[in-house]
Design a protein around this motif. Sequence first.
Motif, mmCIF file in Angstrom:
data_model
loop_
_atom_site.group_PDB
_atom_site.id
_atom_site.type_symbol
_atom_site.label_atom_id
_atom_site.label_comp_id
_atom_site.label_asym_id
_atom_site.label_seq_id
_atom_site.Cartn_x
_atom_site.Cartn_y
_atom_site.Cartn_z
ATOM 1 N N UNK A 51 0.825 -1.213 0.000
ATOM 2 C CA UNK A 51 0.000 0.000 0.000
ATOM 3 C C UNK A 51 0.859 1.263 0.000
ATOM 4 N N UNK A 52 1.993 1.212 0.661
ATOM 5 C CA UNK A 52 2.903 2.361 0.623
ATOM 6 C C UNK A 52 3.391 2.614 -0.802
ATOM 7 N N UNK A 53 3.648 1.565 -1.554
ATOM 8 C CA UNK A 53 4.100 1.729 -2.942
ATOM 9 C C UNK A 53 3.020 2.358 -3.818
ATOM 10 N N UNK A 54 1.764 2.265 -3.356
ATOM 11 C CA UNK A 54 0.650 2.888 -4.074
ATOM 12 C C UNK A 54 0.337 4.285 -3.530
ATOM 13 N N UNK A 55 1.205 4.773 -2.643
ATOM 14 C CA UNK A 55 1.031 6.079 -1.989
ATOM 15 C C UNK A 55 -0.258 6.164 -1.181
ATOM 16 N N UNK A 56 -0.622 5.061 -0.555
ATOM 17 C CA UNK A 56 -1.791 5.025 0.319
ATOM 18 C C UNK A 56 -1.296 4.848 1.758
ATOM 19 N N UNK A 57 -0.761 5.939 2.292
ATOM 20 C CA UNK A 57 -0.080 5.897 3.590
ATOM 21 C C UNK A 57 -0.985 5.487 4.742
ATOM 22 N N UNK A 58 -2.232 5.956 4.770
ATOM 23 C CA UNK A 58 -3.107 5.603 5.895
ATOM 24 C C UNK A 58 -3.394 4.111 5.929
ATOM 25 N N UNK A 59 -3.640 3.531 4.770
ATOM 26 C CA UNK A 59 -3.876 2.085 4.721
ATOM 27 C C UNK A 59 -2.593 1.339 5.081
ATOM 28 N N UNK A 60 -1.462 1.799 4.566
ATOM 29 C CA UNK A 60 -0.181 1.185 4.886
ATOM 30 C C UNK A 60 0.066 1.230 6.395
ATOM 31 N N UNK A 61 -0.203 2.343 7.008
ATOM 32 C CA UNK A 61 -0.004 2.487 8.462
ATOM 33 C C UNK A 61 -0.845 1.471 9.235
ATOM 34 N N UNK A 62 -2.082 1.248 8.756
ATOM 35 C CA UNK A 62 -2.940 0.243 9.386
ATOM 36 C C UNK A 62 -2.253 -1.123 9.394
ATOM 37 N N UNK A 63 -1.690 -1.510 8.264
ATOM 38 C CA UNK A 63 -1.030 -2.819 8.172
ATOM 39 C C UNK A 63 0.258 -2.862 8.974
ATOM 40 N N UNK A 64 0.957 -1.744 9.057
ATOM 41 C CA UNK A 64 2.200 -1.731 9.838
ATOM 42 C C UNK A 64 1.963 -1.785 11.339
#
Length: 79
Positions: A64-77
């Motif tokens: 998700x970070x590679x797709x520039x979707x930081x909020x979703x990426x943060x959820x997974x992290x």
Amino acid sequence: MESLVNISEINYIHRFQLMQAEYYQLNKKNDKAIQFYSEAIKNAKLNRFIQDEALAWERTGMFYRSLNQEEIARFYFTN
């Protein structure tokens, strides 16, 4: 890897699904990648492979970070 899944599905299905997700990510098939990341997380959790579940969560966040979707990426992290 597919042959290992046939021998012992519980031990290998989540790893195979994670590899599939990575393959689809590299080939820009994001819908399929998301599907396989989700399945990898679900099956690793179901079969109590904690370290592999953590890896799947992290790789999904990086996707998700590679797709520039930081909020979703943060959820997974943070899960």
